[in-house]
Design a protein around this motif. Sequence first.
Motif, mmCIF file in Angstrom:
data_model
loop_
_atom_site.group_PDB
_atom_site.id
_atom_site.type_symbol
_atom_site.label_atom_id
_atom_site.label_comp_id
_atom_site.label_asym_id
_atom_site.label_seq_id
_atom_site.Cartn_x
_atom_site.Cartn_y
_atom_site.Cartn_z
ATOM 1 N N THR A 191 15.658 3.933 -11.385
ATOM 2 C CA THR A 191 14.843 3.643 -10.142
ATOM 3 C C THR A 191 15.687 2.862 -9.351
ATOM 4 O O THR A 191 15.506 3.149 -8.223
ATOM 5 N N CYS A 202 10.577 3.189 -7.993
ATOM 6 C CA CYS A 202 9.310 3.232 -8.585
ATOM 7 C C CYS A 202 8.426 4.066 -7.727
ATOM 8 O O CYS A 202 7.609 4.917 -8.149
ATOM 9 N N HIS A 203 8.357 3.808 -6.570
ATOM 10 C CA HIS A 203 7.436 4.593 -5.469
ATOM 11 C C HIS A 203 7.926 5.880 -5.101
ATOM 12 O O HIS A 203 7.018 6.952 -5.420
ATOM 13 N N ARG A 204 9.103 6.260 -5.321
ATOM 14 C CA ARG A 204 9.243 7.764 -5.095
ATOM 15 C C ARG A 204 9.395 8.505 -6.349
ATOM 16 O O ARG A 204 8.823 9.697 -6.316
ATOM 17 N N LEU A 205 9.465 7.858 -7.546
ATOM 18 C CA LEU A 205 9.181 8.395 -8.707
ATOM 19 C C LEU A 205 7.729 8.441 -9.456
ATOM 20 O O LEU A 205 7.251 8.974 -10.433
ATOM 21 N N ARG A 206 6.766 7.738 -8.482
ATOM 22 C CA ARG A 206 5.458 7.283 -8.959
ATOM 23 C C ARG A 206 5.349 6.699 -10.062
ATOM 24 O O ARG A 206 4.623 7.121 -11.189
ATOM 25 N N ILE A 207 6.295 5.796 -10.605
ATOM 26 C CA ILE A 207 6.173 4.907 -11.900
ATOM 27 C C ILE A 207 5.936 3.586 -11.443
ATOM 28 O O ILE A 207 6.309 2.971 -10.301
ATOM 29 N N ASN A 208 4.967 2.991 -12.290
ATOM 30 C CA ASN A 208 4.251 1.592 -12.197
ATOM 31 C C ASN A 208 4.892 0.741 -13.448
ATOM 32 O O ASN A 208 5.364 1.098 -14.224
ATOM 33 N N LYS A 234 0.958 -1.184 -0.163
ATOM 34 C CA LYS A 234 0.156 0.112 0.124
ATOM 35 C C LYS A 234 0.975 1.367 0.054
ATOM 36 O O LYS A 234 0.644 2.181 -0.810
ATOM 37 N N SER A 235 1.798 1.357 0.864
ATOM 38 C CA SER A 235 2.767 2.635 1.003
ATOM 39 C C SER A 235 3.766 2.589 0.230
ATOM 40 O O SER A 235 4.329 3.724 -0.390
ATOM 41 N N GLY A 236 4.405 1.226 -0.440
ATOM 42 C CA GLY A 236 5.483 1.447 -1.175
ATOM 43 C C GLY A 236 6.796 1.679 -0.643
ATOM 44 O O GLY A 236 7.751 1.924 -1.307
#
Length: 388
Positions: free
Chosen positions: A91, A73-79, A35-37
Amino acid sequence: MNSAPIMNITASDHRIYRSRRIVIKIGSAVLIDKKSGLVRTAWMESLAADVNRLRHAGIEVLIVSSGAVALGCHRLRINHIRSKLKARRPTSAIGQIMLAHAYQEVMFHNGITTAQILLSTDDTEQRRPHLYLRSTINDLLKLGVVPVINENDTVSTTSCSFGDNDRLSARIAQVANADTLIILSDIDGLYTSDPRCNAAARHIPEVKYVTAEIEAMAGNAGSSYTSGGMVTKLAAAKIAAAAGCQTVIANGLEPNPIYRIDSAGSCTWFCEVASSLTTRKRWIASSLDPRGQLILNSGALQALIAGKSLLPAGVIEVIGTFERGDVVTLHAPDRALCGRGLITYASHDAKQIAGLKSREIETTLGYHRSDEIVHRNDLVLNECSIPK
């Protein structure tokens, strides 16, 4: 179904604590909160407590940890980036510093000093870097430090990477001469089929040998059961076993995962294979990155089985591009894998002398390095290549 490679046990009988040196592999699914990444800090605190229990019992610990790419990925909001190598590099660079910081903070809080080691395949697959790595690991362990190891995704390429941290952890177990490899995942070991799709799938508590039958239980590489992945975990168990290291695959999602294994928690143990191979030959046998192939005639194969070296006359075909001293695979006339060895000649020269008598080497190449194209001290045969 033939159950010969499977053994039944009802408890761990404290197998972990019989070890002298342990490698713990931690997958992203275990370490990173969905959930939080972010890193599951409370879980990592419980892992630190487990590590301290091992250390107080006189056991040396190494950690191979995934999670850098997921954090980046979480820091850059990449999925949905796992298969995109170019995106993995930045990443990973961003996430690795976050990952190292998390380990340093939590472990230091628990009285544990950590050291970061980032590796490429050359560090384990080339002999000299391999020896330097082994020396560094031994020095750190003597100082009471817990190495935290990951692949250096910032410089890896598709043609030169471990591919996954399961195989990296097995290679580290071989390099460090570990007794036990613990693979923490989101599933409690091996089943006869994917338990997420088949309610009748049976859990297997212990495997003596990783046979083709066992490998078939992991399913196809693209299935949900293997994404992340049972196929690579079996490959890791096989590599570790050949290096004389037992492996356990366990669900690491709950706190204190090592304590749970030792307390008869559900898991699958894979036995080590007794071996008389030297350290050098174990390194050759477990190489993850052979650079070429030699196809042998039947006479050469019989000579190898009899303990002799491989001569150029026994080589039908040379495949690939490689340098002198690289690991190559040896194949029977039907292309079946029969062993591995260190090549004496680079591929350009090996192709010229294939099929020739040793006395013709100097005339053909203009120099003569050795009568053998692979010396017997530098080759390892598979058991399956030896006739019954």
